[in-house]
Design a protein around this motif. Structure first.
Motif, PDB file in Angstrom:
ATOM      1  N   LEU A 269       0.872  -1.161   0.000  1.00 28.95           N
ATOM      2  CA  LEU A 269       0.000   0.000   0.000  1.00 28.95           C
ATOM      3  C   LEU A 269       0.913   1.216   0.000  1.00 28.95           C
ATOM      4  O   LEU A 269       1.502   1.567   1.016  1.00 28.95           O
ATOM      5  N   VAL A 270       1.092   1.821  -1.186  1.00 26.14           N
ATOM      6  CA  VAL A 270       2.048   2.925  -1.344  1.00 26.14           C
ATOM      7  C   VAL A 270       1.525   4.171  -0.644  1.00 26.14           C
ATOM      8  O   VAL A 270       2.254   4.859   0.067  1.00 26.14           O
ATOM      9  N   ASP A 271       0.248   4.480  -0.884  1.00 26.52           N
ATOM     10  CA  ASP A 271      -0.419   5.575  -0.189  1.00 26.52           C
ATOM     11  C   ASP A 271      -1.902   5.208  -0.129  1.00 26.52           C
ATOM     12  O   ASP A 271      -2.268   4.090  -0.481  1.00 26.52           O
ATOM     13  N   GLY A 272      -2.748   6.114   0.290  1.00 25.03           N
ATOM     14  CA  GLY A 272      -4.166   5.796   0.439  1.00 25.03           C
ATOM     15  C   GLY A 272      -4.859   5.374  -0.845  1.00 25.03           C
ATOM     16  O   GLY A 272      -5.924   4.769  -0.800  1.00 25.03           O
ATOM     17  N   ASN A 273      -4.283   5.697  -1.993  1.00 28.67           N
ATOM     18  CA  ASN A 273      -4.954   5.429  -3.267  1.00 28.67           C
ATOM     19  C   ASN A 273      -4.188   4.531  -4.222  1.00 28.67           C
ATOM     20  O   ASN A 273      -4.635   4.306  -5.341  1.00 28.67           O
ATOM     21  N   THR A 274      -3.014   4.040  -3.827  1.00 26.37           N
ATOM     22  CA  THR A 274      -2.165   3.299  -4.756  1.00 26.37           C
ATOM     23  C   THR A 274      -1.667   2.001  -4.143  1.00 26.37           C
ATOM     24  O   THR A 274      -1.179   1.989  -3.009  1.00 26.37           O
ATOM     25  N   ILE A 275      -1.786   0.916  -4.927  1.00 23.40           N
ATOM     26  CA  ILE A 275      -1.225  -0.378  -4.528  1.00 23.40           C
ATOM     27  C   ILE A 275      -0.200  -0.786  -5.578  1.00 23.40           C
ATOM     28  O   ILE A 275      -0.464  -0.688  -6.785  1.00 23.40           O
ATOM     29  N   ALA A 276       0.962  -1.211  -5.123  1.00 21.60           N
ATOM     30  CA  ALA A 276       1.988  -1.749  -6.020  1.00 21.60           C
ATOM     31  C   ALA A 276       2.127  -3.232  -5.718  1.00 21.60           C
ATOM     32  O   ALA A 276       2.299  -3.622  -4.564  1.00 21.60           O
ATOM     33  N   ASN A 277       2.029  -4.063  -6.767  1.00 18.49           N
ATOM     34  CA  ASN A 277       2.197  -5.501  -6.604  1.00 18.49           C
ATOM     35  C   ASN A 277       3.394  -5.916  -7.449  1.00 18.49           C
ATOM     36  O   ASN A 277       3.442  -5.629  -8.637  1.00 18.49           O
ATOM     37  N   THR A 278       4.368  -6.544  -6.803  1.00 14.91           N
ATOM     38  CA  THR A 278       5.571  -6.999  -7.495  1.00 14.91           C
ATOM     39  C   THR A 278       5.668  -8.506  -7.354  1.00 14.91           C
ATOM     40  O   THR A 278       5.619  -9.030  -6.235  1.00 14.91           O
ATOM     41  N   MET A 279       5.771  -9.201  -8.497  1.00 15.43           N
ATOM     42  CA  MET A 279       5.938 -10.653  -8.483  1.00 15.43           C
ATOM     43  C   MET A 279       7.280 -10.979  -9.119  1.00 15.43           C
ATOM     44  O   MET A 279       7.578 -10.490 -10.216  1.00 15.43           O
ATOM     45  N   THR A 280       8.070 -11.790  -8.430  1.00 17.02           N
ATOM     46  CA  THR A 280       9.407 -12.122  -8.900  1.00 17.02           C
ATOM     47  C   THR A 280       9.521 -13.628  -9.091  1.00 17.02           C
ATOM     48  O   THR A 280       9.205 -14.405  -8.188  1.00 17.02           O
ATOM     49  N   LEU A 281       9.961 -14.019 -10.278  1.00 21.39           N
ATOM     50  CA  LEU A 281      10.233 -15.421 -10.594  1.00 21.39           C
ATOM     51  C   LEU A 281      11.629 -15.454 -11.201  1.00 21.39           C
ATOM     52  O   LEU A 281      11.838 -14.947 -12.307  1.00 21.39           O
ATOM     53  N   GLY A 282      12.587 -16.009 -10.446  1.00 22.35           N
ATOM     54  CA  GLY A 282      13.977 -16.008 -10.924  1.00 22.35           C
ATOM     55  C   GLY A 282      14.431 -14.570 -11.108  1.00 22.35           C
ATOM     56  O   GLY A 282      14.374 -13.774 -10.184  1.00 22.35           O
ATOM     57  N   ASN A 283      14.839 -14.219 -12.351  1.00 21.09           N
ATOM     58  CA  ASN A 283      15.335 -12.860 -12.587  1.00 21.09           C
ATOM     59  C   ASN A 283      14.283 -11.971 -13.281  1.00 21.09           C
ATOM     60  O   ASN A 283      14.588 -10.878 -13.731  1.00 21.09           O
ATOM     61  N   ILE A 284      13.031 -12.461 -13.369  1.00 17.32           N
ATOM     62  CA  ILE A 284      11.966 -11.679 -14.003  1.00 17.32           C
ATOM     63  C   ILE A 284      11.119 -11.024 -12.915  1.00 17.32           C
ATOM     64  O   ILE A 284      10.599 -11.698 -12.030  1.00 17.32           O
ATOM     65  N   VAL A 285      11.003  -9.696 -12.996  1.00 15.91           N
ATOM     66  CA  VAL A 285      10.220  -8.947 -12.023  1.00 15.91           C
ATOM     67  C   VAL A 285       9.043  -8.306 -12.752  1.00 15.91           C
ATOM     68  O   VAL A 285       9.220  -7.509 -13.665  1.00 15.91           O
ATOM     69  N   TYR A 286       7.845  -8.706 -12.348  1.00 11.79           N
ATOM     70  CA  TYR A 286       6.602  -8.192 -12.941  1.00 11.79           C
ATOM     71  C   TYR A 286       5.986  -7.231 -11.942  1.00 11.79           C
ATOM     72  O   TYR A 286       5.724  -7.591 -10.804  1.00 11.79           O
ATOM     73  N   LYS A 287       5.822  -5.974 -12.361  1.00  7.66           N
ATOM     74  CA  LYS A 287       5.322  -4.950 -11.443  1.00  7.66           C
ATOM     75  C   LYS A 287       4.010  -4.382 -11.968  1.00  7.66           C
ATOM     76  O   LYS A 287       3.897  -4.063 -13.140  1.00  7.66           O
ATOM     77  N   ARG A 288       3.023  -4.280 -11.059  1.00  7.53           N
ATOM     78  CA  ARG A 288       1.711  -3.707 -11.391  1.00  7.53           C
ATOM     79  C   ARG A 288       1.407  -2.570 -10.427  1.00  7.53           C
ATOM     80  O   ARG A 288       1.604  -2.714  -9.227  1.00  7.53           O
ATOM     81  N   ILE A 289       0.918  -1.466 -10.976  1.00  9.69           N
ATOM     82  CA  ILE A 289       0.480  -0.340 -10.147  1.00  9.69           C
ATOM     83  C   ILE A 289      -1.020  -0.185 -10.363  1.00  9.69           C
ATOM     84  O   ILE A 289      -1.479  -0.075 -11.504  1.00  9.69           O
ATOM     85  N   SER A 290      -1.783  -0.186  -9.267  1.00  6.20           N
ATOM     86  CA  SER A 290      -3.231  -0.017  -9.349  1.00  6.20           C
ATOM     87  C   SER A 290      -3.651   1.173  -8.499  1.00  6.20           C
ATOM     88  O   SER A 290      -3.093   1.414  -7.433  1.00  6.20           O
ATOM     89  N   LYS A 291      -4.666   1.905  -8.999  1.00  8.18           N
ATOM     90  CA  LYS A 291      -5.179   3.084  -8.299  1.00  8.18           C
ATOM     91  C   LYS A 291      -6.591   2.820  -7.804  1.00  8.18           C
ATOM     92  O   LYS A 291      -7.375   2.153  -8.482  1.00  8.18           O
ATOM     93  N   ARG A 292      -6.909   3.406  -6.659  1.00 10.18           N
ATOM     94  CA  ARG A 292      -8.251   3.264  -6.078  1.00 10.18           C
ATOM     95  C   ARG A 292      -9.283   3.887  -7.026  1.00 10.18           C
ATOM     96  O   ARG A 292      -9.048   4.940  -7.598  1.00 10.18           O
ATOM     97  N   VAL A 293     -10.418   3.187  -7.188  1.00  7.38           N
ATOM     98  CA  VAL A 293     -11.511   3.731  -8.027  1.00  7.38           C
ATOM     99  C   VAL A 293     -12.740   4.029  -7.179  1.00  7.38           C
ATOM    100  O   VAL A 293     -12.880   3.518  -6.104  1.00  7.38           O
TER     101      VAL A 293
END
Length: 127
Positions: free
Chosen positions: A103-127
């Motif tokens: 929970l980055v701030d009240g309106n933003t969530i960052a989800n990071t998934m790591t598999l080996g050397n691959i990092v998948y990052k998603r940023i979602s905003k509150r609606v």
């Protein structure tokens, strides 16, 4: 700060390489890359219900922080894992994938998934 709320995917990095690495077929990767998924999080103390809707695909996971739960992965498989809370972060390791939802701030969530050397990052905003 509470995770509770509804969030829409705003941006993502390394979607295609990560999805290939976990075995998602190319045609599904192409269909899914532009869909703005919706994450709905209900938090009640240490109990969570997370519903992720991507087009017609819906994944629902319920868990209690610190207790083993059966969770559905992005591939639709079920895996047992323990979600840990570290301040404003939820962390879990499933089938070799390290997932951190922050929970980055009240309106933003960052989800990071790591598999080996691959990092998948998603940023979602509150609606």
């Amino acid at each position: 700060m509470s995770f509770s709320g509804k969030y829409q995917l705003e941006s993502q990095e390394n979607f295609e390489p990560f999805m290939k690495a976990i075995g998602i077929p190319d045609e599904l990767i192409q269909k899914g890359k532009d869909i703005k998924s919706i994450s709905e999080i209900e938090e009640n103390g240490d109990d969570f219900k997370v519903t992720i809707t991507t087009g017609s695909k819906v994944i629902v996971n319920t868990f209690t922080v610190g207790k083993e739960a059966e969770l559905e992965t992005l591939t639709g498989e079920k895996a047992k894992g323990v979600v840990h809370r570290d301040g404003n972060k939820l962390k879990v390791s499933l089938k070799g994938i390290e997932s951190v939802t922050e929970l980055v701030d009240g309106n933003t969530i960052a989800n990071t998934m790591t598999l080996g050397n691959i990092v998948y990052k998603r940023i979602s905003k509150r609606v």
